[in-house]
Motif scaffolding. Structure first.
Motif, PDB file in Angstrom:
ATOM      1  N   PRO A  17      24.843  32.520 -27.285  1.00  0.00           N
ATOM      2  CA  PRO A  17      25.856  31.481 -27.863  1.00  0.00           C
ATOM      3  C   PRO A  17      26.038  31.802 -29.676  1.00  0.00           C
ATOM      4  O   PRO A  17      24.824  31.464 -30.288  1.00  0.00           O
ATOM      5  CB  PRO A  17      25.357  29.700 -27.878  1.00  0.00           C
ATOM      6  CG  PRO A  17      24.744  30.178 -26.370  1.00  0.00           C
ATOM      7  CD  PRO A  17      23.655  31.012 -26.550  1.00  0.00           C
ATOM      8  N   ALA A  18      27.265  31.641 -29.721  1.00  0.00           N
ATOM      9  CA  ALA A  18      26.589  32.056 -31.065  1.00  0.00           C
ATOM     10  C   ALA A  18      26.100  31.153 -32.226  1.00  0.00           C
ATOM     11  O   ALA A  18      25.354  31.532 -33.328  1.00  0.00           O
ATOM     12  CB  ALA A  18      28.456  32.546 -31.720  1.00  0.00           C
ATOM     13  N   GLU A  19      26.435  29.860 -32.186  1.00  0.00           N
ATOM     14  CA  GLU A  19      25.634  28.971 -32.704  1.00  0.00           C
ATOM     15  C   GLU A  19      24.253  28.858 -32.426  1.00  0.00           C
ATOM     16  O   GLU A  19      23.698  29.303 -33.723  1.00  0.00           O
ATOM     17  CB  GLU A  19      26.699  27.235 -32.046  1.00  0.00           C
ATOM     18  CG  GLU A  19      27.546  26.956 -32.194  1.00  0.00           C
ATOM     19  CD  GLU A  19      28.480  27.314 -31.153  1.00  0.00           C
ATOM     20  OE1 GLU A  19      28.105  28.682 -30.359  1.00  0.00           O
ATOM     21  OE2 GLU A  19      30.127  27.442 -30.968  1.00  0.00           O
ATOM     22  N   ILE A  20      23.646  29.092 -30.990  1.00  0.00           N
ATOM     23  CA  ILE A  20      22.285  29.594 -31.956  1.00  0.00           C
ATOM     24  C   ILE A  20      21.720  30.422 -31.948  1.00  0.00           C
ATOM     25  O   ILE A  20      21.456  30.730 -32.976  1.00  0.00           O
ATOM     26  CB  ILE A  20      22.197  29.169 -29.574  1.00  0.00           C
ATOM     27  CG1 ILE A  20      22.090  27.683 -29.364  1.00  0.00           C
ATOM     28  CG2 ILE A  20      20.606  29.675 -30.112  1.00  0.00           C
ATOM     29  CD1 ILE A  20      21.498  27.106 -29.549  1.00  0.00           C
ATOM     30  N   ALA A  21      22.480  31.666 -31.942  1.00  0.00           N
ATOM     31  CA  ALA A  21      22.180  33.114 -32.713  1.00  0.00           C
ATOM     32  C   ALA A  21      22.685  33.115 -34.472  1.00  0.00           C
ATOM     33  O   ALA A  21      21.426  33.540 -34.953  1.00  0.00           O
ATOM     34  CB  ALA A  21      22.809  34.311 -31.924  1.00  0.00           C
TER      35      ALA A  21
END
Length: 258
Positions: A17-21
């Motif tokens: 997910p973008a937030e985790i990345a």
């Protein structure tokens, strides 16, 4: 957890997910910046330490040649020797590459050599209990491993004596388990508060007054920790029973052989 313990963790995956990345990428950049800062500090330490060696040598020569009272001369020489030891620790910490390639090392022999070099067996105020398993060999960097053992013994000698009698009771052990080879150096001195044990592995951190009062750079155990990581192992510190500190150098069992 690794970063909080003063070690450099492996990069986190910058996927998912973008937030985790995004968070992982930021964390990886922070780790890289911290590692670069440590490298820069090591270069600075190496330069300063190298430049200090010449004036220290000159000072010692001048002290030896001057007609000073024996006690005064001995105090000067002792202080200069201590300063030279600190400079040597700076250089050891700043050295980033092993001095030699890996080789088959007899750990029992290396441990006995470190004990002999420390002069502890010849000190009448020191009692050493040996629990050394013979015949255990490991593929290791000999120079770095010798330095780690010397630092562990020096740390025990400096901080592990009984505050009242000045006696040093030391247990030196070498044993193998199914997963690791363990080198243990345990003293029966004042010890360290449990909450502060992990801090001792960080560069430039020294023990509290109970294990302090002696000039030092706070790099001895940090160098041992670095050597442990170089071999894929780790250094663990814990309280000794009933008092004192136990340092355990843990090396991977898959590198050991008989």
């Amino acid at each position: 957890g690794e970063l909080g313990a003063g070690r450099t963790p492996e990069p986190l995956p910058e996927t998912g997910p973008a937030e985790i990345a995004t968070v992982n990428a930021s964390f990886n950049r922070m780790v890289a910046d911290l590692a670069q800062s440590e490298r820069d500090r090591a270069v600075l330490l190496a330069g300063i330490s190298h430049d200090l060696r010449t004036p220290l040598t000159r000072l010692r020569l001048e002290v030896e040649l001057n007609e000073l009272p024996p006690e005064t001369r001995a105090n000067f020489v002792a202080d200069l020797a201590q300063m030279d030891q600190i400079v040597a620790q700076f250089l050891d910490y700043a050295r980033s590459e092993p001095a030699q390639d890996k080789a088959a090392v007899d750990l029992a022999a290396l441990l006995e050599q470190a004990l002999e070099a420390s002069r502890l067996p010849r000190d009448p105020t020191v009692h050493i209990e040996r629990r050394i398993e013979a015949g255990l060999r490991i593929d290791a960097y000999p120079v770095e491993l010798s330095r780690a053992l010397a630092n562990l013994l020096a740390n025990a000698e400096r901080y592990g004596r009984d505050p009242q009698s000045g006696r040093l009771d030391l247990t030196v052990a070498l044993r193998a388990t199914d997963e690791a080879v363990l080198v243990e150096i345990a003293d029966r001195g004042p010890g360290v508060e449990a909450a502060k044990v992990d801090e001792l592995l960080r560069p430039f951190v020294r023990g509290d007054a109970a294990r302090g009062g002696v000039m030092g750079a706070g790099l001895g155990l940090a160098i041992v920790e670095r050597v442990a990581r170089l071999h894929g192992g780790r250094l663990a510190l814990a309280g000794n029973s009933p008092t004192g500190l136990r340092a355990t150098l843990r090396l991977p069992r898959n590198a050991a052989r008989r």
